[in-house]
Scaffold this active site. Structure first.
Site, PDB file in Angstrom:
ATOM      1  N   ASP A  11     123.644  36.519  35.332  1.00 14.72           N
ATOM      2  CA  ASP A  11     122.371  36.038  36.542  1.00 14.72           C
ATOM      3  C   ASP A  11     122.113  35.193  35.824  1.00 14.72           C
ATOM      4  O   ASP A  11     121.779  34.480  34.798  1.00 14.72           O
ATOM      5  CB  ASP A  11     121.696  37.342  36.195  1.00 14.72           C
ATOM      6  N   SER A  61     123.956  37.119  44.792  1.00 15.52           N
ATOM      7  CA  SER A  61     122.902  36.431  45.707  1.00 15.52           C
ATOM      8  C   SER A  61     121.448  36.540  45.575  1.00 15.52           C
ATOM      9  O   SER A  61     121.112  37.689  45.690  1.00 15.52           O
ATOM     10  CB  SER A  61     123.807  36.526  46.544  1.00 15.52           C
ATOM     11  N   TYR A  65     122.485  33.733  54.659  1.00 14.19           N
ATOM     12  CA  TYR A  65     123.150  35.225  54.650  1.00 14.19           C
ATOM     13  C   TYR A  65     123.838  35.349  54.879  1.00 14.19           C
ATOM     14  O   TYR A  65     125.334  35.264  54.164  1.00 14.19           O
ATOM     15  CB  TYR A  65     121.484  35.898  54.014  1.00 14.19           C
TER      16      TYR A  65
END
Ligand code: UDP
Length: 314
Positions: free
Chosen positions: A28, A72, A142
Protein backbone atom coordinates in the site's frame (compact mmCIF):
# COMPACT_ATOMS: atom_id res chain seq x y z
CA UNK A 1 -0.09 -10.66 -1.97
CA UNK A 2 -2.72 -8.05 -1.33
CA UNK A 3 -2.37 -4.61 -2.96
CA UNK A 4 -4.31 -1.87 -1.22
CA UNK A 5 -3.69 -3.80 2.01
CA UNK A 6 -4.23 -0.83 4.32
CA UNK A 7 -7.73 -0.07 3.07
CA UNK A 8 -11.01 -1.26 4.53
CA UNK A 9 -11.26 -4.39 2.40
CA UNK A 10 -7.54 -5.02 2.06
CA UNK A 11 -6.90 -5.03 5.79
CA UNK A 12 -9.76 -7.44 6.49
CA UNK A 13 -8.64 -9.67 3.62
CA UNK A 14 -5.08 -9.81 5.00
CA UNK A 15 -6.40 -10.65 8.48
CA UNK A 16 -8.65 -13.41 7.14
CA UNK A 17 -5.85 -14.96 5.07
CA UNK A 18 -3.51 -14.88 8.09
CA UNK A 19 -6.17 -16.47 10.30
CA UNK A 20 -6.35 -19.32 7.78
CA UNK A 21 -2.58 -19.88 8.07
CA UNK A 22 -1.34 -18.09 4.94
CA UNK A 23 1.73 -15.90 4.68
CA UNK A 24 0.71 -12.49 3.41
CA UNK A 25 2.53 -9.57 1.83
CA UNK A 26 0.48 -6.40 1.98
CA UNK A 27 1.34 -3.53 -0.35
CA UNK A 28 0.00 0.00 0.00
CA UNK A 29 1.26 3.53 -0.63
CA UNK A 30 -0.86 4.86 2.27
CA UNK A 31 -2.21 7.64 0.04
CA UNK A 32 -5.79 7.14 1.22
CA UNK A 33 -5.16 5.28 4.46
CA UNK A 34 -2.82 5.81 7.40
CA UNK A 35 -1.85 2.21 8.11
CA UNK A 36 -3.83 2.06 11.36
CA UNK A 37 -5.97 -0.77 9.95
CA UNK A 38 -2.84 -2.93 9.88
CA UNK A 39 -1.45 -1.89 13.27
CA UNK A 40 -2.49 -5.16 14.94
CA UNK A 41 -0.61 -7.20 12.32
CA UNK A 42 2.76 -5.58 13.05
CA UNK A 43 3.93 -8.41 15.30
CA UNK A 44 2.76 -11.23 13.04
CA UNK A 45 5.77 -13.04 11.55
CA UNK A 46 3.64 -14.27 8.63
CA UNK A 47 2.74 -10.72 7.59
CA UNK A 48 5.04 -8.33 5.72
CA UNK A 49 4.11 -4.79 4.76
CA UNK A 50 5.65 -3.10 1.72
CA UNK A 51 5.00 0.60 1.27
CA UNK A 52 4.91 1.20 -2.46
CA UNK A 53 2.84 2.85 -5.17
CA UNK A 54 1.96 -0.09 -7.41
CA UNK A 55 1.63 2.34 -10.35
CA UNK A 56 5.41 2.58 -10.52
CA UNK A 57 6.20 -1.08 -9.88
CA UNK A 58 5.70 -3.69 -7.18
CA UNK A 59 8.88 -4.45 -5.22
CA UNK A 60 7.82 -7.91 -4.03
CA UNK A 61 9.95 -10.92 -4.89
CA UNK A 62 7.30 -13.59 -4.52
CA UNK A 63 6.18 -16.01 -5.63
CA UNK A 64 2.66 -16.00 -4.28
CA UNK A 65 -0.34 -18.21 -4.97
CA UNK A 66 -2.77 -15.32 -4.98
CA UNK A 67 -2.54 -11.71 -6.12
CA UNK A 68 -5.53 -9.76 -4.81
CA UNK A 69 -5.33 -6.39 -6.53
CA UNK A 70 -7.33 -3.90 -4.48
CA UNK A 71 -5.09 -0.83 -4.69
CA UNK A 72 -6.98 2.34 -5.69
CA UNK A 73 -8.63 5.32 -4.11
CA UNK A 74 -12.25 4.20 -3.71
CA UNK A 75 -14.12 7.02 -2.00
CA UNK A 76 -15.50 9.70 -4.37
CA UNK A 77 -13.82 12.59 -2.47
CA UNK A 78 -10.50 10.69 -2.67
CA UNK A 79 -10.60 9.87 -6.36
CA UNK A 80 -11.84 13.36 -7.22
CA UNK A 81 -8.85 14.74 -5.25
CA UNK A 82 -6.48 12.23 -6.92
CA UNK A 83 -7.83 11.97 -10.49
CA UNK A 84 -4.61 11.24 -12.36
CA UNK A 85 -3.30 8.94 -9.63
CA UNK A 86 -6.57 6.99 -9.79
CA UNK A 87 -6.30 6.56 -13.56
CA UNK A 88 -2.68 5.52 -13.19
CA UNK A 89 -3.25 2.90 -10.52
CA UNK A 90 -6.15 1.39 -12.47
CA UNK A 91 -4.02 1.16 -15.60
CA UNK A 92 -0.28 0.92 -14.83
CA UNK A 93 -0.88 -0.48 -11.34
CA UNK A 94 -3.09 -3.24 -12.67
CA UNK A 95 -0.55 -3.91 -15.43
CA UNK A 96 2.22 -4.45 -12.89
CA UNK A 97 0.06 -6.66 -10.68
CA UNK A 98 -1.00 -8.80 -13.66
CA UNK A 99 2.60 -9.19 -14.84
CA UNK A 100 3.59 -10.46 -11.39
CA UNK A 101 0.67 -12.89 -11.30
CA UNK A 102 1.69 -14.23 -14.70
CA UNK A 103 5.34 -14.60 -13.66
CA UNK A 104 4.40 -16.37 -10.42
CA UNK A 105 1.66 -18.54 -11.94
CA UNK A 106 -0.66 -17.01 -9.34
CA UNK A 107 -4.42 -16.67 -9.29
CA UNK A 108 -5.19 -12.96 -9.87
CA UNK A 109 -8.30 -11.26 -8.51
CA UNK A 110 -9.12 -7.74 -9.67
CA UNK A 111 -11.22 -5.64 -7.30
CA UNK A 112 -13.49 -3.93 -9.78
CA UNK A 113 -16.57 -1.99 -8.86
CA UNK A 114 -20.28 -1.46 -9.35
CA UNK A 115 -19.20 1.94 -10.75
CA UNK A 116 -18.47 0.17 -14.05
CA UNK A 117 -22.28 0.21 -14.43
CA UNK A 118 -22.28 4.01 -14.08
CA UNK A 119 -25.82 5.37 -13.67
CA UNK A 120 -27.41 2.03 -14.57
CA UNK A 121 -30.33 1.68 -16.93
CA UNK A 122 -30.68 -1.99 -15.93
CA UNK A 123 -31.90 -2.76 -12.39
CA UNK A 124 -30.78 -4.73 -10.49
CA UNK A 125 -27.41 -4.87 -12.21
CA UNK A 126 -26.37 -8.20 -13.73
CA UNK A 127 -22.83 -8.94 -14.84
CA UNK A 128 -23.99 -8.99 -18.47
CA UNK A 129 -25.01 -5.30 -18.33
CA UNK A 130 -22.40 -3.08 -20.04
CA UNK A 131 -23.13 0.04 -18.09
CA UNK A 132 -23.95 3.70 -18.60
CA UNK A 133 -20.80 5.68 -17.82
CA UNK A 134 -20.03 9.29 -18.71
CA UNK A 135 -16.48 8.85 -20.06
CA UNK A 136 -15.46 12.48 -19.50
CA UNK A 137 -17.30 13.41 -16.29
CA UNK A 138 -15.47 13.79 -12.96
CA UNK A 139 -16.32 10.24 -11.82
CA UNK A 140 -14.86 8.81 -15.02
CA UNK A 141 -11.39 8.88 -13.43
CA UNK A 142 -12.53 6.00 -11.24
CA UNK A 143 -15.12 4.35 -13.46
CA UNK A 144 -12.97 4.25 -16.58
CA UNK A 145 -9.83 3.28 -14.64
CA UNK A 146 -11.70 0.24 -13.36
CA UNK A 147 -13.23 -0.47 -16.78
CA UNK A 148 -9.74 -0.33 -18.28
CA UNK A 149 -8.48 -2.60 -15.48
CA UNK A 150 -11.21 -5.10 -16.39
CA UNK A 151 -10.28 -4.94 -20.08
CA UNK A 152 -6.61 -5.44 -19.24
CA UNK A 153 -7.40 -8.38 -16.97
CA UNK A 154 -9.55 -10.02 -19.63
CA UNK A 155 -6.85 -9.49 -22.28
CA UNK A 156 -4.14 -10.91 -20.01
CA UNK A 157 -6.25 -14.02 -19.57
CA UNK A 158 -6.77 -14.38 -23.33
CA UNK A 159 -3.25 -13.48 -24.48
CA UNK A 160 -1.05 -14.81 -21.66
CA UNK A 161 -3.30 -17.45 -20.07
CA UNK A 162 -3.00 -15.66 -16.71
CA UNK A 163 -5.42 -17.20 -14.22
CA UNK A 164 -7.58 -14.13 -13.63
CA UNK A 165 -10.85 -13.25 -11.98
CA UNK A 166 -12.80 -10.00 -11.78
CA UNK A 167 -15.08 -9.15 -8.88
CA UNK A 168 -17.40 -6.14 -9.07
CA UNK A 169 -17.68 -4.83 -5.55
CA UNK A 170 -20.77 -2.90 -4.47
CA UNK A 171 -20.80 -0.43 -1.55
CA UNK A 172 -19.09 -1.98 1.45
CA UNK A 173 -18.73 -0.74 5.03
CA UNK A 174 -17.60 -1.97 8.42
CA UNK A 175 -15.00 -1.55 11.12
CA UNK A 176 -11.90 -0.06 9.52
CA UNK A 177 -13.84 2.63 7.65
CA UNK A 178 -12.02 5.92 8.16
CA UNK A 179 -14.07 8.64 9.86
CA UNK A 180 -12.83 11.03 7.16
CA UNK A 181 -13.49 8.57 4.33
CA UNK A 182 -16.21 10.78 2.85
CA UNK A 183 -18.55 7.98 1.83
CA UNK A 184 -22.09 7.87 3.07
CA UNK A 185 -21.84 5.28 5.85
CA UNK A 186 -18.79 6.91 7.35
CA UNK A 187 -20.22 10.42 7.10
CA UNK A 188 -23.59 9.45 8.58
CA UNK A 189 -22.20 7.38 11.46
CA UNK A 190 -19.66 10.02 12.47
CA UNK A 191 -22.24 12.82 12.28
CA UNK A 192 -24.85 10.82 14.20
CA UNK A 193 -22.40 9.88 16.96
CA UNK A 194 -21.20 13.49 17.27
CA UNK A 195 -24.70 14.93 17.25
CA UNK A 196 -23.92 16.86 14.07
CA UNK A 197 -26.20 17.10 11.02
CA UNK A 198 -26.31 14.17 8.58
CA UNK A 199 -25.56 15.54 5.11
CA UNK A 200 -27.95 14.19 2.48
CA UNK A 201 -26.83 14.89 -1.07
CA UNK A 202 -29.74 15.76 -3.37
CA UNK A 203 -33.20 14.52 -2.40
CA UNK A 204 -31.91 11.34 -0.77
CA UNK A 205 -34.17 9.26 -3.03
CA UNK A 206 -31.13 7.69 -4.71
CA UNK A 207 -30.40 4.13 -3.61
CA UNK A 208 -27.40 2.05 -2.64
CA UNK A 209 -27.04 -1.52 -1.41
CA UNK A 210 -24.66 -1.90 1.50
CA UNK A 211 -22.58 -4.98 2.25
CA UNK A 212 -20.80 -5.70 5.54
CA UNK A 213 -17.06 -6.09 5.10
CA UNK A 214 -16.78 -9.68 6.42
CA UNK A 215 -19.35 -10.85 3.90
CA UNK A 216 -17.50 -9.12 1.09
CA UNK A 217 -14.16 -10.65 2.09
CA UNK A 218 -15.79 -14.10 2.14
CA UNK A 219 -17.00 -13.41 -1.40
CA UNK A 220 -13.57 -12.37 -2.62
CA UNK A 221 -12.04 -15.53 -1.16
CA UNK A 222 -14.78 -17.71 -2.67
CA UNK A 223 -13.97 -16.26 -6.09
CA UNK A 224 -10.21 -16.58 -5.47
CA UNK A 225 -10.64 -20.28 -4.65
CA UNK A 226 -12.85 -20.95 -7.66
CA UNK A 227 -11.90 -21.10 -11.31
CA UNK A 228 -14.45 -18.47 -12.32
CA UNK A 229 -13.05 -15.71 -14.53
CA UNK A 230 -15.87 -13.33 -13.66
CA UNK A 231 -16.93 -10.67 -13.65
CA UNK A 232 -18.80 -11.66 -10.50
CA UNK A 233 -20.97 -9.17 -8.62
CA UNK A 234 -20.32 -9.09 -4.87
CA UNK A 235 -22.62 -7.04 -2.69
CA UNK A 236 -25.70 -7.14 -0.51
CA UNK A 237 -28.90 -6.80 -2.57
CA UNK A 238 -30.70 -5.12 0.37
CA UNK A 239 -31.38 -1.75 -1.29
CA UNK A 240 -31.97 1.45 0.67
CA UNK A 241 -32.58 5.04 -0.29
CA UNK A 242 -30.09 7.45 1.26
CA UNK A 243 -32.99 8.86 3.32
CA UNK A 244 -33.81 5.38 4.65
CA UNK A 245 -30.15 4.91 5.49
CA UNK A 246 -30.08 8.19 7.42
CA UNK A 247 -33.11 7.04 9.47
CA UNK A 248 -31.48 3.68 10.15
CA UNK A 249 -28.21 5.30 11.26
CA UNK A 250 -30.08 7.65 13.62
CA UNK A 251 -31.97 4.69 15.07
CA UNK A 252 -28.93 2.43 15.48
CA UNK A 253 -26.90 5.17 17.14
CA UNK A 254 -29.85 6.51 19.20
CA UNK A 255 -28.95 9.93 17.83
CA UNK A 256 -31.17 12.97 17.45
CA UNK A 257 -28.94 14.65 14.88
CA UNK A 258 -30.83 16.69 12.29
CA UNK A 259 -30.45 16.03 8.56
CA UNK A 260 -29.49 18.70 6.08
CA UNK A 261 -29.45 18.63 2.30
CA UNK A 262 -26.44 19.39 0.11
CA UNK A 263 -26.10 19.45 -3.70
CA UNK A 264 -25.97 16.08 -5.44
CA UNK A 265 -22.48 15.34 -6.85
CA UNK A 266 -22.18 15.34 -10.66
CA UNK A 267 -23.16 12.00 -12.25
CA UNK A 268 -24.14 10.49 -8.88
CA UNK A 269 -25.80 7.16 -9.79
CA UNK A 270 -29.58 7.15 -9.20
CA UNK A 271 -29.86 3.55 -8.05
CA UNK A 272 -27.66 0.60 -7.45
CA UNK A 273 -28.38 -2.96 -6.47
CA UNK A 274 -26.42 -6.08 -7.31
CA UNK A 275 -27.93 -9.16 -8.88
CA UNK A 276 -25.87 -11.83 -7.08
CA UNK A 277 -27.39 -14.88 -8.77
CA UNK A 278 -24.03 -15.83 -10.27
CA UNK A 279 -22.14 -15.77 -6.94
CA UNK A 280 -24.97 -17.58 -5.19
CA UNK A 281 -25.41 -20.37 -7.72
CA UNK A 282 -21.74 -20.89 -8.64
CA UNK A 283 -20.11 -20.28 -5.25
CA UNK A 284 -22.89 -20.71 -2.70
CA UNK A 285 -22.03 -17.21 -1.48
CA UNK A 286 -24.50 -14.73 -0.04
CA UNK A 287 -24.15 -11.93 2.49
CA UNK A 288 -25.15 -12.90 6.03
CA UNK A 289 -24.98 -9.69 8.09
CA UNK A 290 -28.13 -7.52 8.02
CA UNK A 291 -27.49 -3.80 7.49
CA UNK A 292 -28.87 -2.81 10.90
CA UNK A 293 -26.47 -5.19 12.66
CA UNK A 294 -23.51 -4.19 10.52
CA UNK A 295 -24.11 -0.50 11.14
CA UNK A 296 -24.30 -1.18 14.88
CA UNK A 297 -20.99 -3.06 14.82
CA UNK A 298 -19.35 -0.27 12.84
CA UNK A 299 -20.66 2.42 15.21
CA UNK A 300 -19.40 0.44 18.22
CA UNK A 301 -16.00 0.05 16.56
CA UNK A 302 -15.76 3.81 15.96
CA UNK A 303 -16.57 4.48 19.62
CA UNK A 304 -14.18 1.76 20.91
CA UNK A 305 -11.36 3.16 18.77
CA UNK A 306 -11.94 6.61 20.22
CA UNK A 307 -12.56 7.91 16.69
CA UNK A 308 -15.73 9.65 17.80
CA UNK A 309 -16.79 10.54 21.28
CA UNK A 310 -20.30 9.35 22.13
CA UNK A 311 -20.29 11.82 25.02
CA UNK A 312 -20.80 14.56 22.45
CA UNK A 313 -23.90 12.89 21.10
CA UNK A 314 -26.81 15.18 20.42
N1 UDP B 1 -24.12 10.68 0.09
C1 UDP B 1 -24.88 11.50 0.91
N2 UDP B 1 -24.26 12.11 1.97
C2 UDP B 1 -22.96 11.93 2.26
C3 UDP B 1 -22.19 11.08 1.42
C4 UDP B 1 -22.81 10.48 0.34
O1 UDP B 1 -26.08 11.70 0.70
O2 UDP B 1 -22.48 12.50 3.26
C5 UDP B 1 -24.80 9.99 -1.04
C6 UDP B 1 -24.11 10.12 -2.37
O3 UDP B 1 -24.54 11.27 -3.07
C7 UDP B 1 -24.54 8.83 -3.04
C8 UDP B 1 -24.67 7.84 -1.91
O4 UDP B 1 -24.79 8.62 -0.73
O5 UDP B 1 -25.80 8.99 -3.66
C9 UDP B 1 -23.47 6.93 -1.77
O6 UDP B 1 -22.32 7.73 -1.82
P1 UDP B 1 -20.88 7.22 -1.46
O7 UDP B 1 -19.96 8.38 -1.56
O8 UDP B 1 -20.91 6.45 -0.18
O9 UDP B 1 -20.51 6.13 -2.56
P2 UDP B 1 -20.88 5.93 -4.10
O10 UDP B 1 -21.82 4.80 -4.10
O11 UDP B 1 -21.51 7.17 -4.66
O12 UDP B 1 -19.56 5.62 -4.71
Amino acid sequence: MVTGAAGLLGSHLCRQLLSEGAEVVGVDDLSTSDGSNLADLGGDARFAFVRADVSTGIPVEGPAELVAHLASPASPPDYLRLPLETLRVGSAGTWHALDLAERWGARFVLASTSEVYGDPLCHPQTESYWGNVNPVGPRSVYDEAKRFAEALTAAHRRERSTDTAIVRIFNTYGPGLRPGDGRVVSNFLVAALRGEPLTIYGTGEQTRSLCYVDDLVAGILAVARSTLPGPVNLGNPAELTVLELSDLVLEVTASSSPVEHRPLPVDDPTRRRPDITLATTELGWAPLVPVREGLGRTARWMIDQGLVSPARRG
